[in-house]
Design a protein around this motif. Structure first.
Motif, short mmCIF file in Angstrom:
data_model
loop_
_atom_site.label_atom_id
_atom_site.label_comp_id
_atom_site.label_asym_id
_atom_site.label_seq_id
_atom_site.Cartn_x
_atom_site.Cartn_y
_atom_site.Cartn_z
N CYS A 1 -8.36 -0.10 3.76
CA CYS A 1 -8.52 -0.40 2.12
C CYS A 1 -9.55 -0.21 2.42
CB CYS A 1 -7.76 -2.09 2.65
SG CYS A 1 -7.26 -2.54 0.56
N ILE A 2 -9.50 0.27 0.72
CA ILE A 2 -11.01 0.31 -0.41
C ILE A 2 -10.58 -0.32 -0.87
CG2 ILE A 2 -11.40 2.18 0.88
CD1 ILE A 2 -10.34 3.63 -1.54
N ASN B 1 -4.63 -5.46 -8.28
CA ASN B 1 -2.62 -6.11 -7.44
C ASN B 1 -2.05 -6.47 -6.51
OD1 ASN B 1 -3.44 -6.26 -10.80
ND2 ASN B 1 -3.21 -4.19 -10.83
N CYS B 2 -2.78 -6.66 -5.58
CA CYS B 2 -2.36 -6.73 -4.23
C CYS B 2 -3.26 -6.96 -3.66
CB CYS B 2 -2.19 -4.91 -3.09
SG CYS B 2 -1.11 -3.98 -4.47
N ARG C 1 3.76 2.93 3.16
CA ARG C 1 4.28 2.04 3.76
C ARG C 1 3.07 1.55 5.40
NH1 ARG C 1 8.82 -0.38 3.38
NH2 ARG C 1 9.97 1.54 2.50
N VAL C 2 2.37 0.05 4.60
CA VAL C 2 1.56 -0.16 5.43
C VAL C 2 2.86 -1.70 6.79
CG1 VAL C 2 -0.97 -1.65 5.29
CG2 VAL C 2 -0.26 0.08 4.02
N ILE C 3 2.09 -2.14 7.15
CA ILE C 3 2.40 -2.81 8.25
C ILE C 3 0.53 -4.14 8.05
CG2 ILE C 3 2.21 -4.69 9.96
CD1 ILE C 3 3.26 -1.48 11.25
N ASP C 4 1.33 -5.50 6.68
CA ASP C 4 0.15 -6.39 6.25
C ASP C 4 -0.15 -7.20 7.15
OD1 ASP C 4 2.11 -7.87 6.12
OD2 ASP C 4 2.33 -7.73 3.92
N TYR D 1 2.33 -0.20 -0.96
CA TYR D 1 1.65 -0.36 -1.43
C TYR D 1 1.02 1.05 -2.01
CZ TYR D 1 0.75 -5.00 1.31
OH TYR D 1 1.39 -5.77 1.08
N PRO D 2 0.48 0.48 -2.98
CA PRO D 2 -0.33 1.55 -3.89
C PRO D 2 -0.67 2.93 -2.63
CG PRO D 2 0.18 0.14 -5.45
CD PRO D 2 0.09 -0.41 -3.78
N ALA D 3 -1.00 3.93 -3.31
CA ALA D 3 -1.64 4.94 -2.17
C ALA D 3 -3.06 5.61 -2.04
CB ALA D 3 -0.82 6.18 -1.94
#
Length: 80
Positions: A13-14, A18-19, A43-46, A54-56
Motif C-alpha cells: 500500500c502506497i 479515501n481508504c 481485490r485485496v484481503i484487508d 480498492y483503487p489500484a
C-alpha cells in the motif's frame, strides 16, 4: 496437467486516500479478479480477513522469492 501451486500475489500500500482501513507500507495479498483490474481496482484481503476492492493506485504490486512468499504466508494473518 499443471500441478504447480499458483504463485500468490502481493502488493504494498502506497497511499490510503479515501481508504482509511488501509495501512501505508503494509503488504497485502491480492486475489485474482480480472473484472476488477479492468475497472482499475484490485481485490485485496484487508485486516479484517475479508477481500474487498480498492483503487489500484493505492498499491504497487511486487513479486517475492519462494522463500519470502512462504514467510509472508506464515506471518500475515488471513492469507489464504
Amino acid at each position: 496437467m499443471n500441478t504447480q501451486p499458483k504463485q500468490r500475489q502481493f502488493a504494498i500500500c502506497i497511499t490510503n486516500d479515501n481508504c482509511d482501513d488501509l495501512q501505508i507500507l503494509k503488504i497485502y495479498q491480492i486475489l485474482p479478479d480480472q473484472k476488477a483490474v479492468e475497472d482499475n481496482y484490485v481485490r485485496v484481503i484487508d485486516d479484517s480477513g475479508e477481500d474487498y476492492l480498492y483503487p489500484a493506485n493505492c498499491f504497487v504490486t511486487t513479486e517475492f522469492s519462494e522463500l519470502v512468499t512462504k514467510q509472508l504466508i506464515a506471518a500475515i494473518p488471513f492469507v489464504a
